[in-house]
Design a protein around this motif. Structure first.
Motif, mmCIF file in Angstrom:
data_model
loop_
_atom_site.group_PDB
_atom_site.id
_atom_site.type_symbol
_atom_site.label_atom_id
_atom_site.label_comp_id
_atom_site.label_asym_id
_atom_site.label_seq_id
_atom_site.Cartn_x
_atom_site.Cartn_y
_atom_site.Cartn_z
ATOM 1 N N ARG A 165 34.379 28.989 -43.779
ATOM 2 C CA ARG A 165 33.065 27.869 -44.246
ATOM 3 C C ARG A 165 33.283 26.599 -43.497
ATOM 4 O O ARG A 165 33.808 26.604 -42.555
ATOM 5 C CB ARG A 165 34.613 26.692 -45.476
ATOM 6 C CG ARG A 165 34.282 25.530 -45.823
ATOM 7 C CD ARG A 165 35.443 24.866 -46.637
ATOM 8 N NE ARG A 165 35.245 24.453 -47.455
ATOM 9 C CZ ARG A 165 35.167 24.233 -48.803
ATOM 10 N NH1 ARG A 165 33.863 22.771 -48.385
ATOM 11 N NH2 ARG A 165 35.197 24.000 -49.957
ATOM 12 N N ASP A 175 30.742 26.901 -52.485
ATOM 13 C CA ASP A 175 31.423 26.107 -50.303
ATOM 14 C C ASP A 175 30.569 27.316 -49.659
ATOM 15 O O ASP A 175 30.819 27.065 -48.652
ATOM 16 C CB ASP A 175 32.693 26.229 -50.178
ATOM 17 C CG ASP A 175 33.307 27.099 -50.502
ATOM 18 O OD1 ASP A 175 33.137 28.288 -50.857
ATOM 19 O OD2 ASP A 175 34.804 27.761 -49.683
ATOM 20 N N GLN A 220 31.341 29.983 -49.059
ATOM 21 C CA GLN A 220 32.067 31.298 -49.364
ATOM 22 C C GLN A 220 31.986 32.235 -49.661
ATOM 23 O O GLN A 220 31.846 33.955 -49.131
ATOM 24 C CB GLN A 220 33.801 30.837 -48.981
ATOM 25 C CG GLN A 220 33.847 29.724 -47.890
ATOM 26 C CD GLN A 220 35.319 29.777 -48.267
ATOM 27 O OE1 GLN A 220 36.048 28.551 -48.135
ATOM 28 N NE2 GLN A 220 36.246 30.580 -46.621
ATOM 29 N N ASP A 274 32.276 30.335 -56.546
ATOM 30 C CA ASP A 274 32.521 28.641 -55.519
ATOM 31 C C ASP A 274 31.329 28.582 -54.658
ATOM 32 O O ASP A 274 30.617 29.688 -54.280
ATOM 33 C CB ASP A 274 33.274 29.036 -54.534
ATOM 34 C CG ASP A 274 34.898 29.202 -54.139
ATOM 35 O OD1 ASP A 274 35.057 29.129 -55.704
ATOM 36 O OD2 ASP A 274 36.407 29.457 -53.824
HETATM 37 MG MG MG Z 1 36.670 27.947 -49.704
#
Ligand code: MG
Ligand code: UDP
Length: 313
Positions: free
Chosen positions: A198, A96, A98, A94
């Protein structure tokens, strides 16, 4: 220059402008000591913020950008990245922050043993409203698909090239890649990965994901069990329903013959009607899904493709 690379990192991004640069820096720290020829593929899934401009501003020949005309969803973004990737190994993560880039070497190590390796967010850093349904969903998927991993939802995964070139993704299917890979005969492993909360931007998924996830799980189940002989499942349901219908009709007919009125059983009639209609709808839906799954589902439009720019040079 040979087109072959050791590693492709695919990152689907949708409105992640604040995360891109930090993620890139973290990736570079890890990748620079790996001694591998790699590419980082950002798939911009129709972002409406400055995600695309931010990626473009990075001066690094190892970066590729694929930008969609609009938002097509994570599965489409991954599918596009899979098709374009040139690495012997492929990692998806991902965008983001994370998922932590430091896990990449561990994925590569495990890929010596398995065709694909799925990340397991043991301590998932998301609200309970997300983690709880996810837990139930994982247990159910594990039970139905028979794939012995704990976390189907994790976007952090590693693959040998042949796996990604042979998987057809659409809808919410990115969550079933381990099941689809297993079904095709590839071995699936799992490693525990660290998961961060996040910090910037918002999660793109809400409650409707659960509903879609359930429907997709039905499709996967039927695909895995019955793709070759759909008639055996639809015919089976049809036979059971048809037989029940005949039994009920005979029962009602016998009541009518013995002089008992059958007009005062509206609920019974409604029940039968709904069951039959419901079954028909489910069957039709499944047939549709089976057809969809066996054709090429790439309906996304690519607005910007850095691969084409490279080739045109
Ligand atoms: Mg996420
Ligand atoms: N994402 C995407 N298209 C979408 C939704 C999400 O490319 O339509 C990307 C998103 O930018 C992120 C990853 O998929 O990099 C995971 O999304 P998100 O963090 O929203 O999911 P969650 O972690 O909440 O399950």
């Amino acid at each position: 220059m040979s087109n072959k690379l050791d590693l492709s990192i695919i990152i689907p991004v949708y409105n992640e402008e604040e995360n891109i640069l930090e993620l890139y820096e973290k990736l570079c720290c890890v990748l620079s000591v790996l001694d591998k020829r790699y590419e980082i593929i950002f798939v911009d899934d129709g972002s409406t913020d400055n995600t695309f401009e931010t990626i473009k501003s990075i001066q690094d020949s190892n970066i590729r950008i694929l930008r969609f005309q609009r938002n097509y969803g994570k599965a489409a973004a991954l599918s596009c990245g899979f098709k374009k990737s040139r690495g012997e190994y492929v990692i998806t993560m991902d965008g983001d922050l994370q998922d932590d880039p430091k896990e990449i070497p561990r994925f590569l190590e495990k890929l010596k043993e398995f065709d694909m390796v799925s990340g397991w967010k043991v301590k998932r850093q998301d609200p309970l409203s997300k983690t709880l349904p996810s837990k139930c969903f994982n247990k159910l998927t594990r039970f139905i698909t028979g794939v012995k991993i704990n976390d189907f939802n994790c976007g952090y995964k590693g693959y040998r090239k042949e796996v990604v070139k042979n998987i057809n993704l659409y809808g919410e299917f990115h969550r079933y890649i381990p099941a689809l890979a297993h079904w095709r005969g590839y071995t699936v492993g799992e490693i525990e990965v660290e998961h961060h909360p996040r910090i910037h931007g918002k999660s793109k998924y809400g409650a409707e994901r659960l509903l879609k996830g359930c429907l997709d799980l039905m499709t996967v189940t039927f695909l895995m069990l019955y793709k070759k002989r759909p008639l055996h499942v639809f015919g089976g349901i049809g036979l059971v329903l048809g037989f029940s219908g005949i039994v009920i009709s005979i029962y009602l007919f016998s009541l009518w013959v013995t002089g008992t009125g059958i007009g005062d059983r509206p609920l019974l009639m409604l029940g039968i009607l709904l069951t039959v209609i419901g079954a028909q709808f489910i069957s039709l839906g499944l047939i549709g899904e089976l057809i969809t799954n066996s054709r090429n589902n790439d309906d996304y439009i690519i607005k910007f493709d850095s691969y084409e720019l490279e080739n045109g040079r």
